[in-house]
Design a protein around this motif. Structure first.
Motif, PDB file in Angstrom:
ATOM      1  N   ASP A  82       0.850  -1.186   0.000  1.00 49.85           N
ATOM      2  CA  ASP A  82       0.000   0.000   0.000  1.00 49.85           C
ATOM      3  C   ASP A  82       0.889   1.240   0.000  1.00 49.85           C
ATOM      4  O   ASP A  82       1.637   1.475   0.956  1.00 49.85           O
ATOM      5  CB  ASP A  82      -0.907   0.001   1.241  1.00 49.85           C
TER       6      ASP A  82
ATOM      7  N   ARG B 211      -6.672  -6.472   0.165  1.00 45.25           N
ATOM      8  CA  ARG B 211      -5.721  -5.805  -0.735  1.00 45.25           C
ATOM      9  C   ARG B 211      -5.468  -6.580  -2.025  1.00 45.25           C
ATOM     10  O   ARG B 211      -4.845  -6.048  -2.944  1.00 45.25           O
ATOM     11  CB  ARG B 211      -4.392  -5.563  -0.016  1.00 45.25           C
TER      12      ARG B 211
ATOM     13  N   ASP C  84      -6.832  -1.406 -11.849  1.00 52.23           N
ATOM     14  CA  ASP C  84      -6.828  -0.542 -10.664  1.00 52.23           C
ATOM     15  C   ASP C  84      -5.824  -1.038  -9.627  1.00 52.23           C
ATOM     16  O   ASP C  84      -5.126  -0.239  -8.999  1.00 52.23           O
ATOM     17  CB  ASP C  84      -8.232  -0.480 -10.049  1.00 52.23           C
ATOM     18  N   LYS C  85      -5.785  -2.351  -9.438  1.00 58.11           N
ATOM     19  CA  LYS C  85      -4.864  -2.909  -8.446  1.00 58.11           C
ATOM     20  C   LYS C  85      -3.413  -2.665  -8.867  1.00 58.11           C
ATOM     21  O   LYS C  85      -2.579  -2.245  -8.051  1.00 58.11           O
ATOM     22  CB  LYS C  85      -5.115  -4.412  -8.264  1.00 58.11           C
TER      23      LYS C  85
ATOM     24  N   ALA D 194      -2.446   0.960  -8.463  1.00 54.99           N
ATOM     25  CA  ALA D 194      -2.275   1.371  -7.058  1.00 54.99           C
ATOM     26  C   ALA D 194      -0.857   1.150  -6.557  1.00 54.99           C
ATOM     27  O   ALA D 194      -0.427   1.807  -5.601  1.00 54.99           O
ATOM     28  CB  ALA D 194      -3.265   0.617  -6.165  1.00 54.99           C
TER      29      ALA D 194
END
Length: 351
Positions: free
Chosen positions: A130, A245, A259-260, A263
């Motif tokens: 993250d 996640r 999108d993942k 990120a």
């Protein structure tokens, strides 16, 4: 009364005297003799005192020069020792990596069906990263039962068991401490990727293993792994990464996948080239990805590349993307797995 004396001294060529002459700027200066005139001024001290004073100055100068030379010699010695120690540590890490790769190559060769799961295991361990909180990433958290049992990791338990068995063997010969799960999971994926590359070369040679090995040696991408190999020294986390996640790849849309990847700083190009890491069936994954206008051109590019002899575009881009994936948010300890050299007891030497 004043006493004067004359002496001559030969000055070195790198100390030119007099004004600069443009005509001779590129000419090497020759040694020249000059006369130095020193005058001893009467100050009320005796000749003996003055001579003693000069002798003291000479002694102090000699001491200063000696200390300076010793400092330079000592500094040079320290630098040489540091460089030698660095070379020793790099050799230790390199030798350990070679042993690891040998162990993994043999193990994967015996269980080729596990290759897709090993790749997905590495992907799912890494994509917990993250950016906002600087947490997660390829830190070995997937080894915890509470994480490997999550829906997104369904079917990966056997791959984790493979890692556990390999770790036992590697730790048994490691001289620099146990290998981290974080490192081992990514290195297993590297070996699995190489196994796929080699298998493709063998297929191109009609199943002839010897010719396939020669083809991959001549045209393969083995030399492109240098940067990946330097990122060796990931630390294991001591707790599972947060839930939610990782997508469930079999159910995820292409947009969710994009999108993942976005990120964590990866785009459609990396998504396409890492299709082999997403789920057990690469062909099915690529068919899905080809439905998206952003990803489709890259899927087609890599499909064409895989049909060539060298497969350069596909293999180099995959290695580059995987290297970035395998280090997301990790602080690499470049001294990991090094160990002190054994000291020699000279009293036991036979002379």
């Amino acid at each position: 009364m004043g006493v004067s004396f004359l002496s001559t001294s030969t000055l070195p060529s790198f100390l030119p005297l007099g004004s600069h002459n443009p005509k001779t700027a590129t000419t090497r200066c020759q040694p020249r003799s000059v006369t130095i005139c020193c005058t001893k001024i009467k100050t009320g001290v005796t000749d003996e005192e003055e001579q003693l004073r000069w002798r003291r100055r000479d002694v102090l100068k000699c001491i200063g020069v000696t200390i300076a030379l010793e400092s330079i010699t000592s500094s040079r010695s320290l630098v040489e020792k540091a460089n030698a120690a660095d070379l020793i540590e790099r050799r230790q890490r390199s030798e350990f990596q070679s042993q690891i790769k040998g162990t993994l190559y043999t193990a994967i060769k015996g269980k080729p069906d596990l290759v897709p799961s090993i790749l997905t295991l590495a992907l799912n361990d890494a994509l917990t990263y993250d950016k906002a909180t600087k947490t997660g990433g390829p830190n070995g958290s997937i080894r915890f039962s509470s994480e490997i049992s999550r829906p997104e990791n369904k079917g990966l338990s056997e791959a984790l068991n493979f890692i556990e068995e390999a770790k036992k063997e590697i730790d048994s010969y490691s001289k620099g401490g146990p290998i981290s799960y974080a490192d081992l999971i990514q290195y297993a994926a590297q070996s699995a990727t190489k196994a796929r590359f080699l298998a493709s070369a063998i297929r191109k040679c009609g199943g002839n293993v010897e010719k396939g090995n020669l083809l991959y040696t001549a045209y393969g991408s083995n030399g492109q792994w240098g940067l990946f190999d330097r990122q060796f020294g990931r630390a294991d986390t001591q707790e599972p990464d947060p839930e939610g996640r990782i997508p469930i790849w079999e159910k995820a849309s292409v947009q969710e996948m994009k999108d993942k990847f976005s990120a964590v700083g990866l785009g459609p190009r990396q998504l396409a080239v890492l299709s082999a890491f997403i789920g057990p069936d690469q062909d099915a994954t690529e068919t899905l990805l080809a439905s998206d206008p952003d990803v489709a051109p890259w899927v087609q590019k890599y499909q064409r590349s895989r049909e060539t002899v060298s497969r350069t575009d596909y293999e180099v881009d995959l290695i580059t993307a995987f290297t970035k994936l395998s280090t997301l948010g990790q602080n690499i300890n470049y001294e990991a797995y090094t160990y002190p050299r054994a000291k020699i007891d000279i009293t036991k030497l036979k002379l």
